[in-house]
Design a protein around this motif. Structure first.
Motif, PDB file in Angstrom:
ATOM      1  N   LYS A  57       0.817  -1.215   0.000  1.00  0.00           N
ATOM      2  CA  LYS A  57       0.000   0.000   0.000  1.00  0.00           C
ATOM      3  C   LYS A  57       0.857   1.273   0.000  1.00  0.00           C
ATOM      4  O   LYS A  57       0.599   2.200  -0.744  1.00  0.00           O
ATOM      5  N   HIS A  58       1.872   1.312   0.809  1.00  0.00           N
ATOM      6  CA  HIS A  58       2.745   2.489   0.914  1.00  0.00           C
ATOM      7  C   HIS A  58       4.160   2.129   0.470  1.00  0.00           C
ATOM      8  O   HIS A  58       5.143   2.486   1.118  1.00  0.00           O
ATOM      9  N   GLU A  59       4.262   1.436  -0.656  1.00  0.00           N
ATOM     10  CA  GLU A  59       5.554   0.899  -1.076  1.00  0.00           C
ATOM     11  C   GLU A  59       6.601   1.984  -1.334  1.00  0.00           C
ATOM     12  O   GLU A  59       7.769   1.815  -1.005  1.00  0.00           O
ATOM     13  N   THR A  60       6.215   3.105  -1.888  1.00  0.00           N
ATOM     14  CA  THR A  60       7.172   4.171  -2.165  1.00  0.00           C
ATOM     15  C   THR A  60       7.805   4.681  -0.880  1.00  0.00           C
ATOM     16  O   THR A  60       9.033   4.823  -0.791  1.00  0.00           O
ATOM     17  N   LEU A 105       7.835   3.090   2.014  1.00  0.00           N
ATOM     18  CA  LEU A 105       8.573   1.983   2.614  1.00  0.00           C
ATOM     19  C   LEU A 105       9.946   1.845   1.964  1.00  0.00           C
ATOM     20  O   LEU A 105      10.944   1.617   2.643  1.00  0.00           O
ATOM     21  N   PHE A 106       9.999   2.004   0.635  1.00  0.00           N
ATOM     22  CA  PHE A 106      11.276   1.875  -0.043  1.00  0.00           C
ATOM     23  C   PHE A 106      12.250   2.968   0.395  1.00  0.00           C
ATOM     24  O   PHE A 106      13.434   2.696   0.621  1.00  0.00           O
ATOM     25  N   LYS A 107      11.766   4.187   0.521  1.00  0.00           N
ATOM     26  CA  LYS A 107      12.639   5.283   0.955  1.00  0.00           C
ATOM     27  C   LYS A 107      13.238   4.978   2.326  1.00  0.00           C
ATOM     28  O   LYS A 107      14.436   5.159   2.551  1.00  0.00           O
ATOM     29  N   GLN A 108      12.401   4.514   3.239  1.00  0.00           N
ATOM     30  CA  GLN A 108      12.873   4.177   4.580  1.00  0.00           C
ATOM     31  C   GLN A 108      13.783   2.944   4.548  1.00  0.00           C
ATOM     32  O   GLN A 108      14.761   2.866   5.288  1.00  0.00           O
ATOM     33  N   ALA A 109      13.440   1.980   3.688  1.00  0.00           N
ATOM     34  CA  ALA A 109      14.243   0.759   3.570  1.00  0.00           C
ATOM     35  C   ALA A 109      15.635   1.079   3.041  1.00  0.00           C
ATOM     36  O   ALA A 109      16.625   0.494   3.491  1.00  0.00           O
ATOM     37  N   SER A 151      11.577  -3.274   0.213  1.00  0.00           N
ATOM     38  CA  SER A 151      10.416  -2.750   0.946  1.00  0.00           C
ATOM     39  C   SER A 151       9.819  -3.816   1.852  1.00  0.00           C
ATOM     40  O   SER A 151       9.452  -3.538   3.000  1.00  0.00           O
ATOM     41  N   LEU A 152       9.717  -5.035   1.355  1.00  0.00           N
ATOM     42  CA  LEU A 152       9.208  -6.140   2.170  1.00  0.00           C
ATOM     43  C   LEU A 152      10.122  -6.416   3.357  1.00  0.00           C
ATOM     44  O   LEU A 152       9.653  -6.642   4.477  1.00  0.00           O
ATOM     45  N   TRP A 153      11.425  -6.391   3.119  1.00  0.00           N
ATOM     46  CA  TRP A 153      12.399  -6.617   4.192  1.00  0.00           C
ATOM     47  C   TRP A 153      12.214  -5.585   5.299  1.00  0.00           C
ATOM     48  O   TRP A 153      12.173  -5.923   6.475  1.00  0.00           O
ATOM     49  N   TYR A 154      12.058  -4.333   4.907  1.00  0.00           N
ATOM     50  CA  TYR A 154      11.903  -3.269   5.892  1.00  0.00           C
ATOM     51  C   TYR A 154      10.551  -3.371   6.599  1.00  0.00           C
ATOM     52  O   TYR A 154      10.466  -3.194   7.816  1.00  0.00           O
ATOM     53  N   ALA A 155       9.493  -3.691   5.855  1.00  0.00           N
ATOM     54  CA  ALA A 155       8.147  -3.782   6.431  1.00  0.00           C
ATOM     55  C   ALA A 155       8.084  -4.856   7.511  1.00  0.00           C
ATOM     56  O   ALA A 155       7.374  -4.699   8.506  1.00  0.00           O
ATOM     57  N   PRO A 179       2.154   3.172  10.912  1.00  0.00           N
ATOM     58  CA  PRO A 179       1.304   3.821   9.905  1.00  0.00           C
ATOM     59  C   PRO A 179       1.583   3.369   8.457  1.00  0.00           C
ATOM     60  O   PRO A 179       0.655   3.335   7.641  1.00  0.00           O
ATOM     61  N   LEU A 180       2.814   3.026   8.131  1.00  0.00           N
ATOM     62  CA  LEU A 180       3.112   2.585   6.767  1.00  0.00           C
ATOM     63  C   LEU A 180       2.557   1.204   6.443  1.00  0.00           C
ATOM     64  O   LEU A 180       2.482   0.827   5.288  1.00  0.00           O
TER      65      LEU A 180
END
Length: 86
Positions: free
Chosen positions: A5-8, A10-14, A71-75, A83-84
């Motif tokens: 849902k919030h992949e963009t 999540l990717f930035k944070q990842a 993104s999955l790794w970070y999530a 919230p993400l």
């Protein structure tokens, strides 16, 4: 591959977490001129090498799939009520 849902975001944070992980290991120092694509590939290869994530088949290694994988790794590291992840 189902997009998060919030992949963009999540990717930035990842990517930030991946840079911190790699530099914390002392294996690399990223420069300000390094592109996000270069960082992404390096972080992916490092996480696979450290057996933190499962490797993709070589024919599937592309920027889009690597962004999703990171993104999955970070999530998975975030608390369930973050919230993400909502």
């Amino acid at each position: 591959m189902k997009k998060l849902k919030h992949e963009t975001e999540l990717f930035k944070q990842a990517l930030l977490a991946g840079v911190k992980y790699a530099e914390g290991r002392g294996v690399v120092e990223f420069e300000a001129t390094d592109s996000a694509s270069e960082k992404l590939l390096y972080i992916y290869r490092l996480l696979v090498h450290d057996k933190v994530i499962q490797p993709l088949p070589e024919d599937q290694v592309a920027e889009k799939t690597l962004r999703h994988k990171l993104s999955l790794w970070y999530a998975r590291q975030l608390p369930a009520d973050h919230p993400l992840l909502q």
